[in-house]
Design a protein around this motif. Structure first.
Motif, PDB file in Angstrom:
ATOM      1  N   ASP A 163       0.868  -1.175   0.000  1.00 27.45           N
ATOM      2  CA  ASP A 163       0.000   0.000   0.000  1.00 27.45           C
ATOM      3  C   ASP A 163       0.911   1.234   0.000  1.00 27.45           C
ATOM      4  N   VAL A 164       1.018   1.886  -1.154  1.00 27.88           N
ATOM      5  CA  VAL A 164       1.973   2.991  -1.297  1.00 27.88           C
ATOM      6  C   VAL A 164       1.603   4.147  -0.365  1.00 27.88           C
ATOM      7  N   ALA A 165       0.315   4.477  -0.293  1.00 24.31           N
ATOM      8  CA  ALA A 165      -0.100   5.598   0.570  1.00 24.31           C
ATOM      9  C   ALA A 165       0.267   5.310   2.025  1.00 24.31           C
ATOM     10  N   ALA A 166       0.026   4.068   2.464  1.00 22.07           N
ATOM     11  CA  ALA A 166       0.356   3.705   3.850  1.00 22.07           C
ATOM     12  C   ALA A 166       1.866   3.761   4.081  1.00 22.07           C
ATOM     13  N   ALA A 167       2.643   3.389   3.071  1.00 20.05           N
ATOM     14  CA  ALA A 167       4.102   3.446   3.203  1.00 20.05           C
ATOM     15  C   ALA A 167       4.574   4.886   3.383  1.00 20.05           C
ATOM     16  N   LEU A 168       3.991   5.804   2.622  1.00 24.62           N
ATOM     17  CA  LEU A 168       4.360   7.217   2.756  1.00 24.62           C
ATOM     18  C   LEU A 168       3.994   7.722   4.145  1.00 24.62           C
ATOM     19  N   GLN A 169       2.821   7.310   4.631  1.00 22.17           N
ATOM     20  CA  GLN A 169       2.415   7.754   5.968  1.00 22.17           C
ATOM     21  C   GLN A 169       3.333   7.181   7.044  1.00 22.17           C
ATOM     22  N   LEU A 170       3.803   5.969   6.814  1.00 24.13           N
ATOM     23  CA  LEU A 170       4.757   5.374   7.745  1.00 24.13           C
ATOM     24  C   LEU A 170       6.043   6.217   7.812  1.00 24.13           C
ATOM     25  N   ALA A 171       6.488   6.699   6.661  1.00 23.86           N
ATOM     26  CA  ALA A 171       7.690   7.547   6.625  1.00 23.86           C
ATOM     27  C   ALA A 171       7.438   8.849   7.376  1.00 23.86           C
ATOM     28  N   GLY A 172       6.242   9.397   7.237  1.00 27.40           N
ATOM     29  CA  GLY A 172       5.836  10.580   8.005  1.00 27.40           C
ATOM     30  C   GLY A 172       6.824  11.720   7.875  1.00 27.40           C
ATOM     31  N   LYS A 173       7.257  12.244   9.023  1.00 27.60           N
ATOM     32  CA  LYS A 173       8.144  13.412   9.038  1.00 27.60           C
ATOM     33  C   LYS A 173       9.537  13.079   8.514  1.00 27.60           C
ATOM     34  N   ARG A 174       9.831  11.806   8.334  1.00 24.81           N
ATOM     35  CA  ARG A 174      11.156  11.451   7.822  1.00 24.81           C
ATOM     36  C   ARG A 174      11.184  11.348   6.303  1.00 24.81           C
ATOM     37  N   LEU A 175      10.042  11.650   5.681  1.00 27.50           N
ATOM     38  CA  LEU A 175      10.016  11.716   4.221  1.00 27.50           C
ATOM     39  C   LEU A 175      10.619  13.054   3.784  1.00 27.50           C
ATOM     40  N   GLY A 176      11.674  12.984   2.964  1.00 27.62           N
ATOM     41  CA  GLY A 176      12.348  14.215   2.573  1.00 27.62           C
ATOM     42  C   GLY A 176      12.169  14.592   1.114  1.00 27.62           C
ATOM     43  N   HIS A 177      11.720  13.661   0.286  1.00 26.57           N
ATOM     44  CA  HIS A 177      11.683  13.926  -1.160  1.00 26.57           C
ATOM     45  C   HIS A 177      10.854  12.817  -1.799  1.00 26.57           C
ATOM     46  N   VAL A 178      10.161  13.146  -2.872  1.00 26.94           N
ATOM     47  CA  VAL A 178       9.363  12.138  -3.589  1.00 26.94           C
ATOM     48  C   VAL A 178       9.760  12.138  -5.057  1.00 26.94           C
ATOM     49  N   HIS A 179      10.013  10.948  -5.598  1.00 28.28           N
ATOM     50  CA  HIS A 179      10.180  10.804  -7.050  1.00 28.28           C
ATOM     51  C   HIS A 179       8.847  10.385  -7.645  1.00 28.28           C
TER      52      HIS A 179
END
Ligand SMILES: [Mn+2]
Length: 286
Positions: free
Chosen positions: A197-213
């Motif tokens: 689940d890509v959306a859930a994976a992004l939410q798991l990253a949360g504040k540690r997500l720094g950039h999206v391709h």
């Protein structure tokens, strides 16, 4: 604010790679501006090939920012990898990345560690390879921190790296570092292969997500494949993501068409502001 970016590769060996614009920094910046992107992401052959004065002028002239600089040519061109069993070759990979960190940091932009991470099994065990990667990132990330930027680390799909492939694995690896200055880069093409689940994976990253391709299921521009973008965009908005959505996709059917399709998707899924007319109810007095 979520901002749009588009990739420009300056590496002839990556001509068939997933970059929207190829070969010409000035033309790429002009095209990025013409299509309405906020920023560019550059994939150089080496930091020495970048002219800081020229880049500053191009960014100023076109009203663009620098979103990030990739280090993948270290692998593509020089076969450098941060997990090489040979300590001298690991040092060469580190030096390659360090020069890009320094250059990008001068523009307030982060460097990306993607394919430079390498893989295990060619003269190393998985534990050895992860140990070396940990050592290298613990040296490189403080260098980025001194310049006021994070270092971006990108988990790749199983066909490109066997170190780890998912956001959850990437986060637990980042937890094992001494540095806290590494942010995760989530590439929707890789995640579409690896995540349940890509959306859930992004939410798991949360504040540690720094950039999206930003790329579709077939690595073409978003909208040219079958990825369901709406829940992904909703996840990014709801978690308050404030970074770049950067088009790292194939120039299919050509660079301009890929750029046009990308910005159309970006504007559809990340609408910036309602227009003045739309925000005022009919009959409402000013
Ligand atoms: Mn990527």
């Amino acid at each position: 604010m979520i901002r749009s970016a588009v990739t420009i590769s300056l590496v002839p060996e990556a001509r068939s790679g997933p970059f929207v614009f190829h070969g010409d920094l000035a033309a790429g910046c002009a095209a990025a501006r013409a299509q309405g992107f906020d920023a560019v992401e550059i994939f150089p052959g080496h930091a020495d090939e970048l002219d800081g004065y020229q880049l500053r002028e191009l960014l100023r002239q076109h009203g663009l920012s620098l979103a990030a600089i990739g280090t993948g040519a270290g692998w593509v061109r020089h076969q450098h990898r941060l997990t090489d069993p040979d300590p001298h070759r690991r040092m060469a990979a580190r030096d390659f990345a360090a020069a890009i960190i320094d250059f990008a940091g001068g523009f307030g932009a982060p460097a990306i560690i993607g394919s430079l991470q390498g893989r295990w099994g060619e003269g190393s065990t998985r534990e050895q390879a992860l140990g070396w990667l940990r050592q290298e990132l613990d040296q490189l990330a403080p260098r980025a921190h001194a310049l006021g930027v994070p270092l971006l680390f990108e988990p790749l799909n199983r066909y490109e790296s066997n170190l780890f492939n998912t956001v959850a694995e990437g986060l637990s690896f980042l937890d094992s570092l001494q540095t806290r200055n590494v942010a995760l880069l989530c590439d929707l093409f890789h995640e579409n292969i690896e995540e349940a689940d890509v959306a859930a994976a992004l939410q798991l990253a949360g504040k540690r997500l720094g950039h999206v391709h930003f790329a579709d299921s077939n690595r073409r521009a978003m909208g040219f494949g079958h990825l369901d973008v709406a829940p992904i965009a909703a996840a990014l908005r709801s978690m308050g993501y404030q970074g770049y959505i950067s088009a790292e996709c194939l120039p299919f059917p050509n660079s301009e068409a890929a750029a046009v399709q990308t910005i159309r998707s970006f504007q559809q899924f990340f609408p910036r502001t309602v227009t003045a007319e739309a925000s005022i109810a009919p009959g409402a007095g000013a």
